[in-house]
Design a protein around this motif. Structure first.
Motif, PDB file in Angstrom:
ATOM      1  N   CYS A  32       0.804  -1.219   0.000  1.00  0.00           N
ATOM      2  CA  CYS A  32       0.000   0.000   0.000  1.00  0.00           C
ATOM      3  C   CYS A  32       0.838   1.271   0.000  1.00  0.00           C
ATOM      4  O   CYS A  32       0.400   2.299  -0.521  1.00  0.00           O
ATOM      5  N   LYS A  34       3.382   2.354  -1.525  1.00  0.00           N
ATOM      6  CA  LYS A  34       3.845   2.991  -2.765  1.00  0.00           C
ATOM      7  C   LYS A  34       2.825   4.016  -3.272  1.00  0.00           C
ATOM      8  O   LYS A  34       3.199   4.970  -3.947  1.00  0.00           O
ATOM      9  N   CYS A  35       1.565   3.858  -2.952  1.00  0.00           N
ATOM     10  CA  CYS A  35       0.556   4.853  -3.326  1.00  0.00           C
ATOM     11  C   CYS A  35       0.155   5.743  -2.145  1.00  0.00           C
ATOM     12  O   CYS A  35      -0.175   6.900  -2.342  1.00  0.00           O
ATOM     13  N   ALA A  45      -1.188   8.549  -8.010  1.00  0.00           N
ATOM     14  CA  ALA A  45      -1.748   7.207  -8.225  1.00  0.00           C
ATOM     15  C   ALA A  45      -2.613   6.778  -7.047  1.00  0.00           C
ATOM     16  O   ALA A  45      -3.500   5.940  -7.179  1.00  0.00           O
ATOM     17  N   GLY A  46      -2.353   7.355  -5.893  1.00  0.00           N
ATOM     18  CA  GLY A  46      -3.118   7.007  -4.689  1.00  0.00           C
ATOM     19  C   GLY A  46      -4.321   7.901  -4.474  1.00  0.00           C
ATOM     20  O   GLY A  46      -4.971   7.847  -3.432  1.00  0.00           O
ATOM     21  N   VAL A  49      -5.597  10.690  -1.237  1.00  0.00           N
ATOM     22  CA  VAL A  49      -6.324  10.493   0.025  1.00  0.00           C
ATOM     23  C   VAL A  49      -5.376  10.463   1.228  1.00  0.00           C
ATOM     24  O   VAL A  49      -4.211  10.080   1.112  1.00  0.00           O
ATOM     25  N   GLN A  54      -8.034   8.229  10.444  1.00  0.00           N
ATOM     26  CA  GLN A  54      -9.434   7.866  10.145  1.00  0.00           C
ATOM     27  C   GLN A  54      -9.997   6.813  11.108  1.00  0.00           C
ATOM     28  O   GLN A  54     -11.200   6.647  11.205  1.00  0.00           O
ATOM     29  N   LYS A  62     -14.515   1.189   4.634  1.00  0.00           N
ATOM     30  CA  LYS A  62     -14.222   1.672   3.284  1.00  0.00           C
ATOM     31  C   LYS A  62     -13.606   0.567   2.429  1.00  0.00           C
ATOM     32  O   LYS A  62     -13.948   0.426   1.251  1.00  0.00           O
ATOM     33  N   TYR A  66     -15.094  -0.934  -1.050  1.00  0.00           N
ATOM     34  CA  TYR A  66     -14.435  -1.057  -2.355  1.00  0.00           C
ATOM     35  C   TYR A  66     -14.679  -2.452  -2.931  1.00  0.00           C
ATOM     36  O   TYR A  66     -14.913  -2.611  -4.120  1.00  0.00           O
ATOM     37  N   GLY A  72     -16.556   4.434  -2.781  1.00  0.00           N
ATOM     38  CA  GLY A  72     -15.456   4.810  -3.654  1.00  0.00           C
ATOM     39  C   GLY A  72     -15.752   6.011  -4.521  1.00  0.00           C
ATOM     40  O   GLY A  72     -16.904   6.400  -4.693  1.00  0.00           O
ATOM     41  N   GLY A  73     -14.669   6.601  -5.036  1.00  0.00           N
ATOM     42  CA  GLY A  73     -14.788   7.741  -5.923  1.00  0.00           C
ATOM     43  C   GLY A  73     -14.430   7.346  -7.345  1.00  0.00           C
ATOM     44  O   GLY A  73     -14.594   6.183  -7.731  1.00  0.00           O
ATOM     45  N   LYS A  76     -12.185   4.189  -7.809  1.00  0.00           N
ATOM     46  CA  LYS A  76     -12.477   3.052  -6.926  1.00  0.00           C
ATOM     47  C   LYS A  76     -12.062   1.713  -7.523  1.00  0.00           C
ATOM     48  O   LYS A  76     -11.790   0.770  -6.795  1.00  0.00           O
ATOM     49  N   LEU A  83      -7.329  -4.731  -3.659  1.00  0.00           N
ATOM     50  CA  LEU A  83      -7.832  -5.477  -2.506  1.00  0.00           C
ATOM     51  C   LEU A  83      -8.262  -6.901  -2.841  1.00  0.00           C
ATOM     52  O   LEU A  83      -8.325  -7.751  -1.963  1.00  0.00           O
ATOM     53  N   ILE A  98      -3.592   0.725   9.833  1.00  0.00           N
ATOM     54  CA  ILE A  98      -3.841   2.115   9.426  1.00  0.00           C
ATOM     55  C   ILE A  98      -4.481   2.877  10.586  1.00  0.00           C
ATOM     56  O   ILE A  98      -4.137   4.029  10.846  1.00  0.00           O
TER      57      ILE A  98
HETATM   58  C1  HEC Z   1      -1.947   1.776  -7.289  1.00  0.00           C
HETATM   59  C2  HEC Z   1      -2.137   2.681  -6.182  1.00  0.00           C
HETATM   60  C3  HEC Z   1      -2.793   2.166  -4.907  1.00  0.00           C
HETATM   61  C4  HEC Z   1      -2.383   1.134  -4.098  1.00  0.00           C
HETATM   62  C5  HEC Z   1      -1.233   0.160  -4.322  1.00  0.00           C
HETATM   63  C6  HEC Z   1      -3.291   1.151  -2.968  1.00  0.00           C
HETATM   64  N1  HEC Z   1      -4.211   2.146  -3.098  1.00  0.00           N
HETATM   65 FE1  HEC Z   1      -5.621   2.690  -1.702  1.00  0.00          FE
HETATM   66  N2  HEC Z   1      -6.339   4.110  -2.975  1.00  0.00           N
HETATM   67  C7  HEC Z   1      -5.846   4.362  -4.254  1.00  0.00           C
HETATM   68  C8  HEC Z   1      -6.726   5.309  -4.911  1.00  0.00           C
HETATM   69  C9  HEC Z   1      -6.562   5.822  -6.328  1.00  0.00           C
HETATM   70  C10 HEC Z   1      -7.742   5.629  -3.980  1.00  0.00           C
HETATM   71  C11 HEC Z   1      -8.953   6.533  -4.204  1.00  0.00           C
HETATM   72  C12 HEC Z   1     -10.030   5.669  -4.876  1.00  0.00           C
HETATM   73  C13 HEC Z   1     -11.363   6.353  -5.036  1.00  0.00           C
HETATM   74  O1  HEC Z   1     -11.515   7.108  -5.988  1.00  0.00           O
HETATM   75  O2  HEC Z   1     -12.246   6.080  -4.212  1.00  0.00           O
HETATM   76  C14 HEC Z   1      -7.457   4.873  -2.769  1.00  0.00           C
HETATM   77  C15 HEC Z   1      -8.225   4.921  -1.618  1.00  0.00           C
HETATM   78  C16 HEC Z   1      -7.986   4.187  -0.480  1.00  0.00           C
HETATM   79  C17 HEC Z   1      -8.775   4.257   0.731  1.00  0.00           C
HETATM   80  C18 HEC Z   1      -9.978   5.152   0.980  1.00  0.00           C
HETATM   81  C19 HEC Z   1      -9.565   6.467   1.532  1.00  0.00           C
HETATM   82  C20 HEC Z   1     -10.762   7.380   1.736  1.00  0.00           C
HETATM   83  O3  HEC Z   1     -10.802   8.020   2.784  1.00  0.00           O
HETATM   84  O4  HEC Z   1     -11.633   7.433   0.870  1.00  0.00           O
HETATM   85  C21 HEC Z   1      -8.242   3.372   1.605  1.00  0.00           C
HETATM   86  C22 HEC Z   1      -8.716   3.090   3.023  1.00  0.00           C
HETATM   87  C23 HEC Z   1      -7.125   2.735   0.940  1.00  0.00           C
HETATM   88  N3  HEC Z   1      -6.992   3.255  -0.320  1.00  0.00           N
HETATM   89  C24 HEC Z   1      -6.352   1.743   1.505  1.00  0.00           C
HETATM   90  C25 HEC Z   1      -5.373   1.030   0.800  1.00  0.00           C
HETATM   91  C26 HEC Z   1      -4.710  -0.144   1.321  1.00  0.00           C
HETATM   92  C27 HEC Z   1      -4.958  -0.766   2.692  1.00  0.00           C
HETATM   93  C28 HEC Z   1      -3.835  -0.561   0.357  1.00  0.00           C
HETATM   94  C29 HEC Z   1      -2.919  -1.773   0.379  1.00  0.00           C
HETATM   95  C30 HEC Z   1      -3.576  -3.047   0.353  1.00  0.00           C
HETATM   96  C31 HEC Z   1      -3.961   0.354  -0.757  1.00  0.00           C
HETATM   97  N4  HEC Z   1      -4.916   1.288  -0.458  1.00  0.00           N
HETATM   98  C32 HEC Z   1      -3.209   0.262  -1.911  1.00  0.00           C
HETATM   99  C33 HEC Z   1      -4.707   3.824  -4.808  1.00  0.00           C
HETATM  100  C34 HEC Z   1      -3.961   2.774  -4.282  1.00  0.00           C
END
Ligand code: HEC
Length: 101
Positions: A32, A34-35, A45-46, A49, A54, A62, A66, A72-73, A76, A83, A98
């Motif tokens: 996670c 890296k984003c 890329a992340g 957020v 939280q 959340k 997903y 999601g936005g 999503k 996941l 987290i």
């Molecule tokens: C390739 C990039 C990437 C990786 C790797 C990634 N995420 Fe995300 N994450 C995103 C993006 C883009 C969003 C926003 C998505 C949306 O539009 O809802 C997000 C949103 C989230 C949110 C919601 C935040 C909010 O308040 O709306 C959570 C929680 C989250 N990620 C947890 C994780 C976890 C735990 C991992 C590891 C398993 C992870 N992410 C790996 C790109 C990534």
């Protein structure tokens, strides 16, 4: 002799249990960060957020959202794809991690 065997098997059981427990922190770092970096900011890329502050329960909700499409936005699909590779136990462990950031 019996006592020694009992102790040995108790130690063995404990270490097996420890090895099976999911390390949410290590998973987060590997899959996670890296984003989402250290939770205080996310890369482009992340989705920009902020995860830190939280709370584990909110994050867990959340993440489940997903997976079932109820949260999601615009990006999503990215999170749903990420996941899909984890077990419910792993997702819970990462949410707990987290929440403790
Ligand atoms: C390739 C990039 C990437 C990786 C790797 C990634 N995420 Fe995300 N994450 C995103 C993006 C883009 C969003 C926003 C998505 C949306 O539009 O809802 C997000 C949103 C989230 C949110 C919601 C935040 C909010 O308040 O709306 C959570 C929680 C989250 N990620 C947890 C994780 C976890 C735990 C991992 C590891 C398993 C992870 N992410 C790996 C790109 C990534």
């Amino acid at each position: 002799m019996k006592k020694v065997l009992f102790l040995l098997s108790a130690i063995l059981c404990l270490s097996v249990t420890a090895a099976l427990a999911v390390d949410g922190g290590a998973l987060y770092e590997k899959k996670c960060a890296k984003c989402h970096n250290d939770g205080t900011h996310s890369s482009k890329a992340g989705g920009g957020v902020v995860l830190k502050g939280q709370g584990a329960e909110m994050i867990h909700k959340k993440l489940e959202g997903y997976l079932d499409g109820s949260y999601g936005g615009a990006k999503k699909k990215t999170m749903a794809r990420v996941l899909g590779k984890f077990s419910p136990e792993e997702i819970k462990a990462m949410a707990d991690h987290i929440g403790s950031m």
